[in-house]
Motif scaffolding. Structure first.
Motif, mmCIF file in Angstrom:
data_model
loop_
_atom_site.group_PDB
_atom_site.id
_atom_site.type_symbol
_atom_site.label_atom_id
_atom_site.label_comp_id
_atom_site.label_asym_id
_atom_site.label_seq_id
_atom_site.Cartn_x
_atom_site.Cartn_y
_atom_site.Cartn_z
ATOM 1 N N ALA A 83 4.764 2.783 -11.230
ATOM 2 C CA ALA A 83 4.291 3.704 -12.261
ATOM 3 C C ALA A 83 5.233 4.909 -12.347
ATOM 4 N N THR A 84 5.612 5.467 -11.193
ATOM 5 C CA THR A 84 6.477 6.649 -11.186
ATOM 6 C C THR A 84 7.761 6.447 -10.385
ATOM 7 N N ASP B 88 3.209 5.954 -5.741
ATOM 8 C CA ASP B 88 2.941 6.092 -7.172
ATOM 9 C C ASP B 88 1.762 7.028 -7.419
ATOM 10 N N GLU B 89 0.686 6.891 -6.639
ATOM 11 C CA GLU B 89 -0.485 7.768 -6.794
ATOM 12 C C GLU B 89 -0.109 9.232 -6.581
ATOM 13 N N LEU B 90 0.842 9.478 -5.690
ATOM 14 C CA LEU B 90 1.295 10.839 -5.398
ATOM 15 C C LEU B 90 2.285 11.357 -6.441
ATOM 16 N N GLY B 91 2.721 10.481 -7.351
ATOM 17 C CA GLY B 91 3.687 10.868 -8.373
ATOM 18 C C GLY B 91 5.116 10.917 -7.885
ATOM 19 N N GLU C 200 2.083 1.726 -3.625
ATOM 20 C CA GLU C 200 0.964 2.179 -4.451
ATOM 21 C C GLU C 200 0.635 3.642 -4.190
ATOM 22 N N ARG C 201 0.622 4.034 -2.910
ATOM 23 C CA ARG C 201 0.326 5.433 -2.577
ATOM 24 C C ARG C 201 1.421 6.362 -3.102
ATOM 25 N N ASN D 69 0.820 -1.217 0.000
ATOM 26 C CA ASN D 69 0.000 0.000 0.000
ATOM 27 C C ASN D 69 0.852 1.265 0.000
#
Length: 168
Positions: A141-142, A103-106, A100-101, A97
């Motif tokens: 992702a980032t 990545d969500e934050l960039g 994932e977070r 988690n």
């Protein structure tokens, strides 16, 4: 995903996000949480607690205040109720988690301690293997710079040895 292993005080690291080894209440007490709280020089504990409690394995994000980061991701690998002990699943889930977070934050960079050990009572080497395996299996992702941090020379060497077995 590839990651590096570093030694030091997480509160002195520089990254987009630093990770707090949190409990479900998100109250910042001792260990990693205490170091981050002291060096943040701001109401990080109040902000963290305002976002809790969270379920075991979940994360919350706060400002990093005076830390050399944009965010602190509070990863709840241990319960702040009952026996207060981390489990293999809580460590894996909190690690996943957190990634994932980020990545969500960039985020490009993150520094993560071994979750669930110390006050949470989980054996360090086993916890380090769980954290490293989750990072190794993650498809970012980032994120391009993931650092796992050990405080002592002994801990850091254990993490390096575990990381080497994953790369073979």
């Amino acid at each position: 995903m590839e990651f590096s292993v570093v030694q030091g005080d997480i509160a002195e690291e520089s990254a987009d996000a630093l990770v707090n080894a949190a409990g479900t209440s998100l109250r910042m007490g001792s260990g990693v949480a205490g170091a981050l709280r002291r060096n943040a020089n701001g109401p990080i504990n109040d902000e963290a607690m305002s976002k809790g409690p969270v379920d075991l394995g979940e994360v919350a994000v706060t400002d990093a205040f005076d830390l050399d980061a944009e965010y602190v991701i509070h990863a709840a690998a241990m319960p702040h109720y009952g026996d207060g002990r981390a489990t293999p699943e809580s460590i894996r889930q909190a690690t996943r988690n957190t990634l994932e977070r980020a990545d969500e934050l960039g985020c490009d960079s993150i520094v993560m301690p071994i979750l669930g050990t110390g006050a949470a009572g989980f054996e360090f080497e086993r916890g380090a293997r769980l954290v490293c395996e989750e990072i190794d299996d993650y498809e970012p992702a980032t994120l391009t710079d993931v650092r796992v941090i050990g405080y002592s020379e002994r801990e850091t060497e254990q993490v390096r040895e575990i990381a080497a077995t994953l790369r073979d």
